[in-house]
Write an enzyme that holds these catalytic residues in place. Structure first.
Site, PDB file in Angstrom:
ATOM      1  N   LYS A   1      -8.073  -4.088   2.638  1.00 23.91           N
ATOM      2  CA  LYS A   1      -8.461  -4.696   1.502  1.00 23.91           C
ATOM      3  C   LYS A   1      -9.346  -5.753   2.115  1.00 23.91           C
ATOM      4  O   LYS A   1     -10.471  -6.113   1.587  1.00 23.91           O
ATOM      5  CB  LYS A   1      -7.554  -5.413   0.710  1.00 23.91           C
ATOM      6  CG  LYS A   1      -6.740  -4.307  -0.217  1.00 23.91           C
ATOM      7  CD  LYS A   1      -5.859  -5.119  -1.046  1.00 23.91           C
ATOM      8  CE  LYS A   1      -4.548  -5.330  -0.030  1.00 23.91           C
ATOM      9  NZ  LYS A   1      -3.369  -5.433  -0.925  1.00 23.91           N
TER      10      LYS A   1
HETATM   11  N1  GLU Z   1       3.543  -5.632   0.553  1.00 23.97           N
HETATM   12  C1  GLU Z   1       3.099  -5.049   1.754  1.00 23.97           C
HETATM   13  C2  GLU Z   1       1.868  -4.452   1.729  1.00 23.97           C
HETATM   14  O1  GLU Z   1       1.036  -4.342   0.672  1.00 23.97           O
HETATM   15  C3  GLU Z   1       3.897  -3.651   1.732  1.00 23.97           C
HETATM   16  C4  GLU Z   1       5.437  -3.717   2.250  1.00 23.97           C
HETATM   17  C5  GLU Z   1       6.161  -2.725   2.560  1.00 23.97           C
HETATM   18  O2  GLU Z   1       5.808  -1.609   2.170  1.00 23.97           O
HETATM   19  O3  GLU Z   1       7.135  -2.942   2.965  1.00 23.97           O
HETATM   20  O4  GLU Z   1       1.031  -4.509   2.607  1.00 23.97           O
END
Ligand code: GLU
Length: 296
Positions: free
Chosen positions: A257
């Site tokens: 992103k």
């Molecule tokens: N929130 C994390 C991210 O968007 C992913 C977390 C996970 O899958 O443990 O990179």
């Protein structure tokens, strides 16, 4: 009746989602559906400097075009709230932080980024498997120093990583192993800005939400090794893991992103249907048209 399988989608609302995220989430949803399980949507919005309400809204809207979940910020459920920022307000992470403090697993860390970088340079610390430099041992404090804190508040704390091999079975990749202290060093549990780190919050929430299999991108393999140390320290039940291959652009770089690579929204705006995007993201081998569209 659902089975005991509980999977999760855990986006961070720091930007619009791209096909790389979608491909991981579609695999997570498929694995959950195959087991007739329950899918949980958890918004990982702790980093206040990077998360934005418009990305929070957009991730629910965008993923809603492709898949369904049974619990989440929009639907509620038995483990609410499903936004980590709201969980922080309710002090959900506090008893777990206290357990790490009392167990002698963490220490307060007051070193600035600049001091850490200078020490890494001085000691010739080499990049680990993901290119990151480990936290220098020379900057460690004694774990007993954390005992004078009742709460973490705006004080950073680090987990003291033992010099041991961490091995786990991945449901996609088979056996995986990393060496604590070499492949990665002491990592943050709580930030000086006053919120739990990703590694810490994700373990607490996956355990409290009863997640039985964590499906995530291969870029997080090393994080899984760190998290296994936390499961052990916190005496929490360890879920199974499935790490998905990453979608790469035409120069072989993974989509991120932060790099502003092409988003699901922009593909829809350019006339791609949701079905076509989903089909391309789930294709056995990368779809050249998708790769070209997102490499622009
Ligand atoms: N929130 C994390 C991210 O968007 C992913 C977390 C996970 O899958 O443990 O990179």
């Amino acid at each position: 009746m659902g089975s005991g399988y509980r999977g999760r989608l855990a986006p961070s609302p720091t930007g619009y989602l791209h096909p790389g995220h979608l491909s991981t989430f579609l695999i997570a949803a498929r694995r959950c559906a195959e087991q007739k399980g329950t899918l949980v949507f958890r918004m990982e919005d702790l980093d206040r400097s990077r998360c934005r309400p418009e990305f929070d809204r957009a991730s629910l809207e965008d993923l809603g075009l492709f898949l369904e979940w049974q619990e989440g910020p929009d639907l509620g459920g038995p483990h609410k709230p499903y936004r980590q920022s709201e969980r922080l307000k309710r002090d959900i992470y506090l008893p777990f932080w206290q357990k790490l403090r009392d167990g002698g697993w963490i220490y307060p860390c007051n070193h600035t980024r600049r001091q850490i970088q200078a020490k890494q340079k001085e000691q010739g610390i080499r990049p680990g498997p993901t290119g990151e430099l480990s936290f220098p041992r020379a900057l460690r404090s004694d774990v007993s120093a954390s005992l004078k804190y009742q709460r973490p508040e705006n004080q950073a704390f680090r987990f003291r990583v033992p010099d041991e091999k961490i091995e786990f079975k991945d449901n996609h990749l088979g056996s995986v192993a990393y060496q604590g202290g070499t492949d990665f060093g002491d990592f943050l549990i709580w930030s000086v800005e006053g919120y739990p780190s990703y590694e810490f919050a994700v373990v607490v929430d996956d355990a409290l939400m009863g997640i039985t299999e964590v499906v995530r991108g291969e870029d997080l393999l090393l994080s899984t090794a760190r998290q296994l140390l936390l499961y052990r320290a916190l005496e929490l039940e360890i879920p199974e893991f499935y790490h998905c291959p990453l979608l790469r652009d035409d120069s072989g770089e993974r989509l991120a992103k932060r790099k502003g690579s092409s988003t699901i929204r922009s593909l829809l705006e350019r006339g791609w249907s949701a079905e076509r995007i989903a089909r391309s993201c789930m294709a056995e081998s990368p779809d050249p048209e998708l790769i070209q569209a997102i490499s622009k």
